[in-house]
Enzyme design. Structure first.
Site, PDB file in Angstrom:
ATOM      1  N   CYS A 168      -1.996  -9.803   2.504  1.00 34.19           N
ATOM      2  CA  CYS A 168      -3.168  -9.665   1.272  1.00 34.19           C
ATOM      3  C   CYS A 168      -3.897  -8.646   1.846  1.00 34.19           C
ATOM      4  O   CYS A 168      -4.574  -7.783   1.439  1.00 34.19           O
ATOM      5  CB  CYS A 168      -3.459 -10.958   0.380  1.00 34.19           C
ATOM      6  SG  CYS A 168      -1.692 -12.082  -0.220  1.00 34.19           S
ATOM      7  N   THR A 225       1.181  -1.494   0.011  1.00 31.09           N
ATOM      8  CA  THR A 225      -0.158   0.023  -0.031  1.00 31.09           C
ATOM      9  C   THR A 225       1.269   1.153   0.001  1.00 31.09           C
ATOM     10  O   THR A 225       1.753   1.167   0.982  1.00 31.09           O
ATOM     11  CB  THR A 225      -0.565  -0.033   1.586  1.00 31.09           C
ATOM     12  OG1 THR A 225      -1.742  -1.200   1.284  1.00 31.09           O
ATOM     13  CG2 THR A 225      -2.090   1.064   1.427  1.00 31.09           C
ATOM     14  N   LYS A 237      -8.687 -11.244  -8.839  1.00 39.24           N
ATOM     15  CA  LYS A 237      -8.803 -11.643  -7.899  1.00 39.24           C
ATOM     16  C   LYS A 237      -8.551 -10.979  -6.685  1.00 39.24           C
ATOM     17  O   LYS A 237      -8.465 -11.205  -5.090  1.00 39.24           O
ATOM     18  CB  LYS A 237      -6.967 -11.074  -8.153  1.00 39.24           C
ATOM     19  CG  LYS A 237      -5.187 -11.623  -7.123  1.00 39.24           C
ATOM     20  CD  LYS A 237      -5.629 -12.550  -6.486  1.00 39.24           C
ATOM     21  CE  LYS A 237      -4.723 -12.548  -5.214  1.00 39.24           C
ATOM     22  NZ  LYS A 237      -4.994 -13.702  -4.354  1.00 39.24           N
TER      23      LYS A 237
HETATM   24  P1  NAD Z   1       7.030 -10.770  -0.798  1.00 35.87           P
HETATM   25  O1  NAD Z   1       7.476  -9.294  -0.674  1.00 35.87           O
HETATM   26  O2  NAD Z   1       7.485 -11.273   0.129  1.00 35.87           O
HETATM   27  O3  NAD Z   1       8.566 -10.752  -2.165  1.00 35.87           O
HETATM   28  C1  NAD Z   1       8.564  -9.998  -4.273  1.00 35.87           C
HETATM   29  C2  NAD Z   1      10.019  -9.750  -3.825  1.00 35.87           C
HETATM   30  O4  NAD Z   1      10.137  -9.177  -4.569  1.00 35.87           O
HETATM   31  C3  NAD Z   1      11.472  -9.202  -2.707  1.00 35.87           C
HETATM   32  O5  NAD Z   1      11.650 -10.008  -3.284  1.00 35.87           O
HETATM   33  C4  NAD Z   1      11.612  -8.077  -3.855  1.00 35.87           C
HETATM   34  O6  NAD Z   1      13.379  -7.906  -3.343  1.00 35.87           O
HETATM   35  C5  NAD Z   1      11.455  -8.813  -4.758  1.00 35.87           C
HETATM   36  N1  NAD Z   1      11.706  -7.359  -5.679  1.00 35.87           N
HETATM   37  C6  NAD Z   1      10.759  -5.990  -5.728  1.00 35.87           C
HETATM   38  N2  NAD Z   1      11.484  -5.126  -6.843  1.00 35.87           N
HETATM   39  C7  NAD Z   1      12.110  -6.333  -7.678  1.00 35.87           C
HETATM   40  C8  NAD Z   1      12.293  -5.869  -8.179  1.00 35.87           C
HETATM   41  N3  NAD Z   1      12.574  -4.645  -9.679  1.00 35.87           N
HETATM   42  N4  NAD Z   1      14.005  -6.526  -9.543  1.00 35.87           N
HETATM   43  C9  NAD Z   1      13.807  -7.673  -8.848  1.00 35.87           C
HETATM   44  N5  NAD Z   1      13.127  -8.417  -7.472  1.00 35.87           N
HETATM   45  C10 NAD Z   1      12.047  -7.378  -7.052  1.00 35.87           C
HETATM   46  O7  NAD Z   1       6.110 -10.305  -1.510  1.00 35.87           O
HETATM   47  P2  NAD Z   1       5.137 -11.371  -1.997  1.00 35.87           P
HETATM   48  O8  NAD Z   1       3.780 -12.002  -0.703  1.00 35.87           O
HETATM   49  O9  NAD Z   1       5.595 -12.400  -2.424  1.00 35.87           O
HETATM   50  O10 NAD Z   1       4.151 -10.787  -3.182  1.00 35.87           O
HETATM   51  C11 NAD Z   1       4.194 -10.418  -4.102  1.00 35.87           C
HETATM   52  C12 NAD Z   1       3.011 -10.299  -5.346  1.00 35.87           C
HETATM   53  O11 NAD Z   1       1.633 -11.686  -4.908  1.00 35.87           O
HETATM   54  C13 NAD Z   1       1.698  -8.978  -4.372  1.00 35.87           C
HETATM   55  O12 NAD Z   1       1.512  -8.504  -5.170  1.00 35.87           O
HETATM   56  C14 NAD Z   1       1.430 -10.236  -3.353  1.00 35.87           C
HETATM   57  O13 NAD Z   1      -0.299  -8.910  -2.898  1.00 35.87           O
HETATM   58  C15 NAD Z   1       1.016 -11.090  -4.775  1.00 35.87           C
HETATM   59  N6  NAD Z   1       0.057 -12.834  -3.706  1.00 35.87           N
HETATM   60  C16 NAD Z   1       0.740 -13.302  -2.621  1.00 35.87           C
HETATM   61  C17 NAD Z   1       0.457 -14.298  -1.648  1.00 35.87           C
HETATM   62  C18 NAD Z   1       0.984 -14.011  -0.162  1.00 35.87           C
HETATM   63  O14 NAD Z   1       0.354 -15.055   0.395  1.00 35.87           O
HETATM   64  N7  NAD Z   1       2.414 -13.567  -0.159  1.00 35.87           N
HETATM   65  C19 NAD Z   1      -0.834 -14.970  -2.305  1.00 35.87           C
HETATM   66  C20 NAD Z   1      -1.692 -14.150  -3.288  1.00 35.87           C
HETATM   67  C21 NAD Z   1      -0.701 -12.778  -4.447  1.00 35.87           C
HETATM   68  C1  UDX Z   2      -5.264 -15.539   1.487  1.00 35.19           C
HETATM   69  C2  UDX Z   2      -5.700 -16.090   0.641  1.00 35.19           C
HETATM   70  O1  UDX Z   2      -6.201 -16.739   1.165  1.00 35.19           O
HETATM   71  C3  UDX Z   2      -5.684 -16.418  -0.993  1.00 35.19           C
HETATM   72  O2  UDX Z   2      -6.165 -17.265  -1.351  1.00 35.19           O
HETATM   73  C4  UDX Z   2      -4.954 -15.001  -1.111  1.00 35.19           C
HETATM   74  O3  UDX Z   2      -3.591 -15.584  -2.489  1.00 35.19           O
HETATM   75  C5  UDX Z   2      -3.235 -14.820  -0.457  1.00 35.19           C
HETATM   76  O4  UDX Z   2      -4.241 -14.143   0.830  1.00 35.19           O
HETATM   77  P1  UDX Z   2      -2.891 -15.580   2.999  1.00 35.19           P
HETATM   78  O5  UDX Z   2      -3.305 -14.529   3.379  1.00 35.19           O
HETATM   79  O6  UDX Z   2      -1.929 -16.165   3.282  1.00 35.19           O
HETATM   80  O7  UDX Z   2      -3.606 -15.728   1.906  1.00 35.19           O
HETATM   81  O8  UDX Z   2      -4.146 -17.002   4.022  1.00 35.19           O
HETATM   82  P2  UDX Z   2      -5.417 -16.976   5.043  1.00 35.19           P
HETATM   83  O9  UDX Z   2      -5.332 -18.564   5.545  1.00 35.19           O
HETATM   84  O10 UDX Z   2      -6.007 -16.426   3.731  1.00 35.19           O
HETATM   85  O11 UDX Z   2      -5.604 -16.899   5.753  1.00 35.19           O
HETATM   86  C6  UDX Z   2      -5.693 -15.209   6.511  1.00 35.19           C
HETATM   87  C7  UDX Z   2      -5.897 -14.575   7.598  1.00 35.19           C
HETATM   88  O12 UDX Z   2      -7.484 -14.720   7.894  1.00 35.19           O
HETATM   89  C8  UDX Z   2      -4.945 -15.446   8.431  1.00 35.19           C
HETATM   90  O13 UDX Z   2      -4.388 -14.265   9.446  1.00 35.19           O
HETATM   91  C9  UDX Z   2      -5.477 -16.272   9.111  1.00 35.19           C
HETATM   92  O14 UDX Z   2      -5.495 -16.831  10.798  1.00 35.19           O
HETATM   93  C10 UDX Z   2      -7.196 -15.732   9.333  1.00 35.19           C
HETATM   94  N1  UDX Z   2      -8.079 -16.792   9.291  1.00 35.19           N
HETATM   95  C11 UDX Z   2      -8.700 -17.243   7.467  1.00 35.19           C
HETATM   96  C12 UDX Z   2      -9.159 -16.860  10.301  1.00 35.19           C
HETATM   97  O15 UDX Z   2      -9.281 -15.793  11.580  1.00 35.19           O
HETATM   98  N2  UDX Z   2     -10.568 -17.898  10.114  1.00 35.19           N
HETATM   99  C13 UDX Z   2     -10.536 -18.399   8.893  1.00 35.19           C
HETATM  100  O16 UDX Z   2     -11.673 -19.483   8.994  1.00 35.19           O
HETATM  101  C14 UDX Z   2      -9.370 -18.355   8.202  1.00 35.19           C
END
Ligand code: NAD
Ligand code: UDX
Length: 482
Positions: free
Chosen positions: A286, A101, A230
């Site tokens: 997320c 954000t 998404k």
């Molecule tokens: P993260 O912070 O774990 O990883 C992102 C990586 O990108 C970092 O290691 C950073 O150094 C690298 N990076 C940034 N700018 C760069 C550049 N210009 N060149 C090379 N590397 C660069 O983030 P994340 O949790 O993997 O999330 C990535 C995206 O996926 C986000 O948009 C997030 O919303 C989405 N997403 C996350 C989850 C989740 O569970 N974490 C699930 C679904 C979608």
């Molecule tokens: C979420 C979405 O589930 C996933 O599809 C997306 O790609 C990324 O964001 P994540 O944040 O990794 O995944 O975990 P999730 O299992 O969704 O839990 C999110 C939060 O909700 C956690 O803090 C979890 O403890 C809480 N949660 C989840 C509850 O409090 N109750 C539930 O029943 C489920």
């Protein structure tokens, strides 16, 4: 120039080796042994950690991840900081960088900061050599693909050598994995979403997934639907948690039990039983970010009522976390100053080392403001991470950040990963993460170590009520009004 030089995809580059890029490419590499996968990142330390021989040092903790890394690394899976070369030699480039954000400027506090995504698009524009399919894996605001396309196009116009210029297709392929179950989610996805215009590019990406995903689960949409789907999926999931947590508060006031209410409503097939566990409020990188993004977009498109509706989900979550902190103070006779309180769990959910937006951050901060002496335990999260979360306030000015102890609480905190000594002289235990080891604690022996009256606050509904009460401990459980 022929758009696709070959019908076979030989090499894929993923920019971003984080919680999504890393595990996703590991599973891709396992499922597609004939394709080479290069995961690149600007963060050298992270890439070193992915290359570490000691698999307990991988930067992401996910059940099953270490075995797959062991199986594929060095064969068809590589982690590297050489971004330019790997872009230049890949057929597909996934953009999987963080989209936090915005903290400053227009849309601060709500809109996504797309600077990292933009930077990736510029790098691809500069270094790509052949036809390259650019895939948005990061979660992005609707119409970001247009930004990426414009950057790719403009950069081409500025290239000196106009011969043999690369061409591009942009696809949206958002990731739906949940942390803690990422490997399973990637192996057996409910659906794979691919949005885009070029049938040829969509087919090539689909073909990769078809190596292990049944074709009826691979959905093709237009690119804007894919981007919006998404954000909407996360908003709907988060809304369920705020809904059940709001009812948990009502249960506590009315004598109802949230688990019974959840079971009753979840038996209705239209509602479904998943994602109805009341807890300390949703965390993770997320939900909050994506809902605030939706709020920003709705306002931007002149729909303030839609924006308010979704903002309520985040407001309820914030209120819920403060409610838990307040009731801890109330139960401990209205003051927790200098009282030792044990915090069990700092990760935002079990089976991950991720603490981003964890409910533990807000609740610990509230308790520290009240002067508590916290002792924090987590089996996987390390002290340095907790320090970043508790002592680094993002709202501080640059000047304040230069001072070492930049966040002054009345109370203090310490960390341990040893459960045997953590309960000595404690007034209360607060369970915030549902780690399995917390569900089977020896409450009789713990009770002997604690100061009386001693309270157990179970925000995850994992303790055995009977055993806690028999151990002469006082118990509060979320949503338990009985
Ligand atoms: P993260 O912070 O774990 O990883 C992102 C990586 O990108 C970092 O290691 C950073 O150094 C690298 N990076 C940034 N700018 C760069 C550049 N210009 N060149 C090379 N590397 C660069 O983030 P994340 O949790 O993997 O999330 C990535 C995206 O996926 C986000 O948009 C997030 O919303 C989405 N997403 C996350 C989850 C989740 O569970 N974490 C699930 C679904 C979608
Ligand atoms: C979420 C979405 O589930 C996933 O599809 C997306 O790609 C990324 O964001 P994540 O944040 O990794 O995944 O975990 P999730 O299992 O969704 O839990 C999110 C939060 O909700 C956690 O803090 C979890 O403890 C809480 N949660 C989840 C509850 O409090 N109750 C539930 O029943 C489920």
């Amino acid at each position: 120039m022929k758009k696709f030089n070959r019908l076979e995809i030989k090499k894929i580059c993923c920019i971003g080796a984080g919680y999504v890029g890393g595990p996703t490419m590991v599973v891709f590499a396992d499922k597609c042994p004939l394709i080479n996968f290069y995961v690149v990142d600007i963060n050298k330390e992270k890439i070193n950690a992915w290359n570490n021989e000691d698999l307990t040092k991988l930067p992401v903790y996910e059940p099953g991840l270490d075995n797959l890394v062991k199986k594929c690394r060095g064969k068809n899976l590589f982690f590297s900081t050489d971004i330019e070369k790997n872009i230049a030699t890949s057929d597909i480039v996934f953009i999987s960088v963080n989209t936090p954000t915005k903290t400053k400027g227009i849309g601060a506090g709500k809109a996504s900061n797309l600077m990292y995504v933009e930077e990736c698009a510029r790098q691809v524009a500069k270094h790509a050599k052949n036809h390259t399919i650019v895939v948005e894996k990061s979660t992005l605001p609707v119409r970001t693909a247009e930004v990426i396309k414009t950057i790719l196009q403009e950069a081409q116009n500025n290239r000196d050598n106009k011969h043999n210029m690369p061409t591009f297709d942009v696809l949206s392929n958002p990731e739906f994995l949940s942390e803690g179950s990422a490997i399973k989610d990637l192996n057996e996805p409910d659906r794979v979403l691919i949005g885009g215009e070029s049938e040829e590019a969509i087919d090539l990406l689909s073909k990769i997934y078809k190596n292990w995903v049944p074709k009826e689960r691979i959905l093709h949409t237009n690119i804007w639907s894919s981007e919006l789907a998404k954000l909407t999926a996360n908003a709907f999931l988060a809304q369920r948690i705020s809904s059940i947590n709001s009812i948990a508060a009502l249960c506590e006031s009315t004598g109802a039990d949230i688990r019974e209410v959840s079971r009753a409503i979840g038996s209705d097939k239209r509602i479904g039983s998943k994602f109805l566990d009341s807890g300390p409020g949703f965390g993770g990188s997320c939900f909050k970010k994506d809902i605030l993004n939706l709020v920003y977009l709705s306002n931007h498109f002149g729909l303030p009522e839609v924006a308010d509706f979704w903002e309520g989900v985040v407001e309820m979550n914030n209120w819920h976390q403060h409610r838990i902190s307040k009731l801890i103070v109330q139960k401990l006779f209205g003051t927790i100053s200098e009282k030792k309180i044990v915090i069990l769990g700092f990760a935002f959910k079990a089976n991950t080392n991720d603490t981003r937006e964890s409910a533990a951050i807000q609740i610990c901060r509230d308790l520290l403001e009240e002067g508590a002496e916290l002792i924090i335990h987590d089996p996987i999260v390390d002290k340095g991470q907790i320090q970043l979360n508790l002592d680094n306030d993002k709202t501080l000015t640059e000047r304040d950040k230069n001072h070492e102890n930049n966040y002054e609480y009345q109370g203090s905190w310490n960390f341990t990963n040893q459960l045997n000594t953590v309960f000595d002289d404690a007034h209360a235990v607060v369970i915030l993460t549902e780690w399995e080891e917390y569900s089977d604690l020896n409450w009789i022996s713990i009770s002997k170590k604690m100061q009386k009256p001693a309270w157990i606050f179970d925000s995850r509904l994992i303790v055995d009520t009977k055993k806690v009460l028999e151990a002469n401990l006082k118990l509060w459980r979320i949503g338990d009004g009985t």
